[in-house]
Design an enzyme around this catalytic site. Structure first.
Site, PDB file in Angstrom:
ATOM      1  N   ASP A  30       0.823  -1.216   0.000  1.00 57.09           N
ATOM      2  CA  ASP A  30       0.000   0.000   0.000  1.00 57.09           C
ATOM      3  C   ASP A  30       0.855   1.262   0.000  1.00 57.09           C
ATOM      4  O   ASP A  30       2.055   1.224   0.307  1.00 57.09           O
ATOM      5  CB  ASP A  30      -0.944   0.006   1.211  1.00 57.09           C
ATOM      6  CG  ASP A  30      -0.200  -0.089   2.546  1.00 57.09           C
ATOM      7  OD1 ASP A  30       0.817  -0.797   2.615  1.00 57.09           O
ATOM      8  OD2 ASP A  30      -0.630   0.574   3.514  1.00 57.09           O
ATOM      9  N   GLU A  40       0.327  -1.404   5.599  1.00 56.99           N
ATOM     10  CA  GLU A  40       1.426  -0.927   6.443  1.00 56.99           C
ATOM     11  C   GLU A  40       1.246   0.536   6.813  1.00 56.99           C
ATOM     12  O   GLU A  40       1.638   0.968   7.894  1.00 56.99           O
ATOM     13  CB  GLU A  40       2.772  -1.117   5.733  1.00 56.99           C
ATOM     14  CG  GLU A  40       3.986  -0.852   6.610  1.00 56.99           C
ATOM     15  CD  GLU A  40       4.395   0.612   6.720  1.00 56.99           C
ATOM     16  OE1 GLU A  40       5.048   0.973   7.706  1.00 56.99           O
ATOM     17  OE2 GLU A  40       4.038   1.408   5.820  1.00 56.99           O
TER      18      GLU A  40
HETATM   19 ZN   LIG Z   1       6.830   2.327   3.887  1.00 56.54          ZN
END
Ligand SMILES: [Zn+2]
Length: 407
Positions: free
Chosen positions: A96, A161
């Protein structure tokens, strides 16, 4: 060693393929859903196909998330067997990205990646596209050249993340995908020459502060209670208290002290002539490991109670992220030593340990007991406009990963 040299040669000859991989992947927008985005799933499928094309069996872990069209967030693993099959060295990257921010600040379209002067520009090029690409090509290089890694070499591609890893590495750790005796290398932070190895992270505390008063006409404030003013008083007192109470410095970290930053404010009233009855603001705090977050929260609560009393407003403090990071990886651990040796051999560098304020998935690995080094070579353009990755860094880091795995 000759196999390792042919792995290096293969990586060097894959420079154009790596660039092409990045250009195709970065076109697939993968903004974290918390930042209003979609496409992370499509990007995962793109990476999965590349792993399968290279002959790897891919583990797919779907974590349900009703907010995305596909109904789930994807995480992927692939493993190349090593001499010791009881342990795995994991190379971890996230799929992401954060949103592009203000488009006016970009010289090119953030989602139409371009190559200029040896750099690939686009949102997610450095964070974490470079790693997605270089760990894939390191894995392929070892497989192609027949250089058997010392222990299993795994790649893991995680979702989410950029917003707490709730749908990414956290559930994978709960499912037992990684063993505490495994080790991890996370290329999600670094320096321009690659001489810094991150072995510690600050704790992360994100606060949402909701202040409630009474909304009235701007000409008659005495009839209401200005939530904005009470919120500002709280912000100032909170800021002062945190800096005064938690002043320690630790030279391992950059910056060496804890940081406490007022950041976002939600929009309140639409017009100038209304006294707001509601105010929502946020703090981003990065706190040295010697301080415990529960103690910090207690102190925050006493400021809250005091400002409520002073102003008459109701103040609520909600932690949006509360990640205590008290585990540090030893400089003597095999993963750090292997990386140090690879940097010395391939680049002639004496690598130094460092602690950072930015959170990576390294923190979750460490909590589970895995020795973890966070390392890569980059100019630190993450989350900025005109984010880029240098093609040279992407290629040279892949060689370091191959070298670490073979050592
Ligand atoms: Zn990163």
């Amino acid at each position: 060693m000759s196999n390792l040299n042919s792995a290096f040669d293969w990586i060097e000859s894959s420079r154009d393929d790596m660039t092409q991989f990045m250009l195709e992947m970065l076109k697939i927008k993968a903004v974290n859903p918390d930042g209003g985005g979609k496409g992370e799933y499509d990007r995962a499928m793109f990476v999965k196909k590349r792993l399968e094309d290279a002959g790897f069996h891919v583990g797919q872990y779907d974590i349900p998330d009703a907010r995305v069209a596909e109904g789930a967030r994807v995480n992927l693993t692939a493993v190349l067997e090593g001499e010791d099959r009881g342990r795995t060295l994991w190379l971890a990257a996230h799929l992401d990205t954060v949103p592009e921010g203000s488009r006016d600040l970009w010289a090119t379209d953030p989602y139409v990646p371009v190559v200029r002067e040896g750099k690939i520009f686009g949102r997610g090029a450095e964070d974490n596209g470079q790693a997605v690409c270089s760990i894939l090509f390191a894995l392929k290089a070892l497989k192609t050249s027949g250089a058997k890694p010392k222990m299993n070499l795994g790649v893991v591609y995680v979702s989410d993340e950029e917003s707490g890893s709730t749908y990414g590495v956290i559930p994978l750790l709960e499912k037992g995908v990684f063993k505490p005796t495994d080790m991890a290398l996370v290329p999600d932070s670094g320096s321009p020459d690659g001489s810094l190895i991150e072995i510690a992270e600050k704790s992360i505390l994100w606060l949402k502060i909701t202040t409630r008063g009474k909304q009235v006409h701007g000409s008659t404030p005495e009839k209401g209670l200005n939530a904005r003013r009470a919120a500002m008083k709280f912000a100032i007192q909170l800021d002062d208290m945190l800096h005064a109470r938690y002043p320690d410095r630790d030279a391992l970290f950059d910056p060496p002290s804890s940081t406490f930053e007022p950041t976002k404010s939600d929009a309140n009233v639409d017009n100038v002539n209304t006294v707001p009855g509601l105010d929502v603001q946020y703090f981003d705090c990065r706190i040295l490991p010697q301080y415990h977050l529960d103690e910090v929260m207690k102190q925050i609560d006493s400021v809250r109670a005091r400002v409520e009393k002073e102003t008459g407003a109701a103040i609520q403090v909600d932690p949006l992220q509360h990640e205590e990071n008290t585990k540090t990886t030893s400089m003597q651990s095999p993963i750090v030593q292997k990386l140090k040796t690879a940097l010395k051999e391939l680049r002639g560098l004496e690598a130094k340990p460092i602690g950072i304020g930015g959170g990576t998935v390294g923190n979750y690995f460490r909590r589970k007991g895995l020795d973890t080094a966070v390392w890569s070579t980059l100019d630190d353009t993450a989350h900025q406009p005109n984010e880029y990755c240098k093609i040279k860094n992407m290629v040279d880091d892949a060689k370091i990963f191959a070298c670490v795995a073979a050592a």
